[in-house]
Design a protein around this motif. Structure first.
Motif, short mmCIF file in Angstrom:
data_model
loop_
_atom_site.label_atom_id
_atom_site.label_comp_id
_atom_site.label_asym_id
_atom_site.label_seq_id
_atom_site.Cartn_x
_atom_site.Cartn_y
_atom_site.Cartn_z
N PRO A 54 43.17 41.48 48.62
CA PRO A 54 43.55 41.62 47.20
C PRO A 54 42.49 41.06 46.26
O PRO A 54 42.74 40.89 45.07
N PHE A 55 41.31 40.75 46.77
CA PHE A 55 40.22 40.23 45.95
C PHE A 55 38.90 40.66 46.56
O PHE A 55 38.82 41.09 47.72
N ARG A 95 26.52 29.91 46.60
CA ARG A 95 27.45 30.26 45.51
C ARG A 95 28.38 31.37 45.99
O ARG A 95 27.94 32.42 46.45
N ILE A 96 29.70 31.14 45.87
CA ILE A 96 30.71 32.12 46.26
C ILE A 96 31.43 32.58 44.99
O ILE A 96 32.01 31.77 44.27
N THR A 97 31.38 33.87 44.72
CA THR A 97 32.06 34.44 43.57
C THR A 97 33.29 35.21 44.05
O THR A 97 33.17 36.11 44.88
N VAL A 98 34.48 34.82 43.56
CA VAL A 98 35.74 35.42 43.98
C VAL A 98 36.41 36.03 42.76
O VAL A 98 36.56 35.36 41.73
N GLN A 99 36.83 37.30 42.87
CA GLN A 99 37.46 38.00 41.74
C GLN A 99 38.63 38.83 42.27
O GLN A 99 38.50 39.58 43.25
N GLY A 100 39.79 38.69 41.62
CA GLY A 100 40.96 39.47 42.01
C GLY A 100 40.79 40.94 41.67
O GLY A 100 39.96 41.32 40.85
N ARG A 101 41.61 41.78 42.30
CA ARG A 101 41.55 43.21 42.03
C ARG A 101 42.50 43.63 40.92
O ARG A 101 42.36 44.70 40.35
N SER A 105 46.87 41.21 36.61
CA SER A 105 48.11 40.45 36.44
C SER A 105 48.53 39.73 37.72
O SER A 105 49.11 38.64 37.65
N ASP A 106 48.27 40.32 38.89
CA ASP A 106 48.68 39.69 40.15
C ASP A 106 47.59 38.73 40.62
O ASP A 106 46.51 39.14 41.04
N ALA A 107 47.90 37.44 40.54
CA ALA A 107 46.89 36.43 40.85
C ALA A 107 46.79 36.21 42.36
O ALA A 107 47.76 36.34 43.10
N VAL A 108 45.57 35.88 42.78
CA VAL A 108 45.30 35.44 44.14
C VAL A 108 45.08 33.94 44.09
O VAL A 108 44.31 33.44 43.26
N VAL A 109 45.74 33.21 44.97
CA VAL A 109 45.62 31.76 44.99
C VAL A 109 44.65 31.37 46.11
O VAL A 109 44.83 31.77 47.27
N LEU A 110 43.62 30.62 45.75
CA LEU A 110 42.66 30.08 46.72
C LEU A 110 43.10 28.66 47.06
O LEU A 110 43.15 27.79 46.18
#
Length: 395
Positions: free
Chosen positions: A182-183, A236-242, A245-250
């Motif tokens: 989902p990200f 460096r790690i870049t994380v972005q949701g798809r 509105s629906d959040a991804v929790v790290l």
């Protein structure tokens, strides 16, 4: 090579600031987060910093007033223009295209003249008979029918068949297709401290090592020289949701060391080119010398302006969406090993959970200690690597 007048004027102002303060290059360099050799190159005019911020901080440390800082910035602007002009490659001349010489026309074949009259008493030459065969469409139909018959026969006999025109499936194992993450995530593994300071270990003598690249070209330079991160590796790690509105929790970031060996006995090469501070987002420090290293959140620094601002550490968990990404900056240090390691990122979203393994293009990251190794910096004036006594004991 003679220095540009603008560069020399700027260097003179920096020397005057340093002389006014009275502290050593090493002491001032520590306050500015640059090495003593980098600060010395500013004062000698061998290097012009890529950003004014580091010079402005020097002016503040040395007690310069507002008017002096404005004059210093104006001098830096002119020196930076001169540096960019010197770094710009000369245009490649385009060779003139000359007109091709006119070729002599080939002599035309003489027209055939009238042949002898046919002899009415000579026997008639045999005529060529047309080649007979099945029309092309019928051949295609026959081939297709043959393939169908072969496939049906194989099916009746219980044996799978493959035709030359149909590639075999990649996998015939049953089971559902795994849902996509989902990200999205990406990494940068050839980062320099503040965009300018880094150390590589290279198994080559200085004369066989090319001049340091700009930070953007560090990956190609390191690959060509077989270089290994010396003392510290920044990832460096870049994380972005798809979804917006629906959040991804790290939830957590784990460090896995897969191999430890003695530090590499190679030469250390400093990439300092004197550009100063940087912005560090979510910053994690990793001590690879520990038996079980942890990614520990630490304060970051925002040195993009004249003042250095501290960014407080924030622990997991984080939330990401398509409009609210996160950048995680991992600083993995070692003094006592040649370590190979990777990261694992735990996440959850919409009732799903998982772990993503983060590697360097499918291979573990690699960091080796540099303590006691011969250390070198590049002298742009002489165009060669010289001994850097200030970095000989780097981590």
């Amino acid at each position: 090579m003679p220095k540009d007048a603008a560069v020399e004027e700027f260097a003179g102002l920096v020397r005057a600031l340093k002389a006014r303060d009275g502290r050593s290059y090493e002491a001032l360099g520590r306050r500015l987060s640059v090495s003593a050799s980098t600060l010395h190159r500013y004062c000698s005019g061998a290097t012009v910093p890529e950003e004014f911020a580091v010079v402005d901080r020097l002016a503040l440390l040395c007690g310069a007033d507002e008017e002096e800082r404005r004059a210093l910035e104006a001098a830096w602007t002119e020196a930076d223009r001169a540096r960019r002009r010197a770094a710009s490659p000369a245009p490649t001349p385009v060779p003139a295209v000359s007109a091709a010489p006119e070729s002599n026309p080939e002599p035309s074949a003489p027209e055939p003249g009238p042949g002898p009259a046919p002899d009415p008493t000579a026997p008639e030459a045999p005529r060529a008979r047309p080649r007979r065969g099945a029309p092309a469409p019928l051949l295609l139909v026959a081939a297709a029918v043959a393939l169908v018959v072969l496939a049906l026969a194989a099916a009746l006999l219980g044996r799978p068949t493959r035709t030359a025109s149909a590639p075999a499936p990649a996998s015939t194992a049953p089971g559902p297709t795994a849902a996509p993450l989902p990200f999205t995530w990406s990494i940068g593994s050839q980062l320099w401290e503040g965009g300018c300071g880094h150390t590589y270990l290279v198994d080559r003598a200085p004369r066989a090592v090319a001049a340091p690249p700009v930070a953007a070209d560090s990956g190609a330079w390191a690959g060509t020289h077989g270089a290994v991160h010396g003392g510290e590796a920044l990832v460096r790690i870049t994380v972005q949701g798809r979804s917006p509105s629906d959040a991804v929790v790290l939830h957590a970031l784990h460090v896995r060391v897969v191999d430890r060996a003695a530090p590499l006995p190679w030469n250390a090469y400093r990439m300092d080119n004197g550009c100063g501070g940087a912005v560090t987002p979510r910053h994690f420090a990793v001590d690879l010398d520990q038996p079980r290293p942890l990614a520990r959140p630490v304060d970051g620094l925002d040195a993009s302006g004249a003042e250095v601002r501290q960014i407080p550490a924030v622990s997991f968990p984080y939330k990401v969406t398509s409009s609210d990404p996160e950048e995680l900056l991992v600083s993995a240090r070692t003094a006592g090993c040649d370590c190979r390691w990777y990261l694992e990122l735990e996440w959850s979203a919409g009732g799903r959970t998982g772990t993503v393994r983060i590697t360097d293009g499918g291979k573990p990251f690699r960091t080796s200690g540099t303590r006691g190794r011969p250390a070198y910096v590049h002298d742009p004036v002489e165009g060669r690597w010289i001994t850097d006594s200030d970095s000989g004991q780097t981590g």
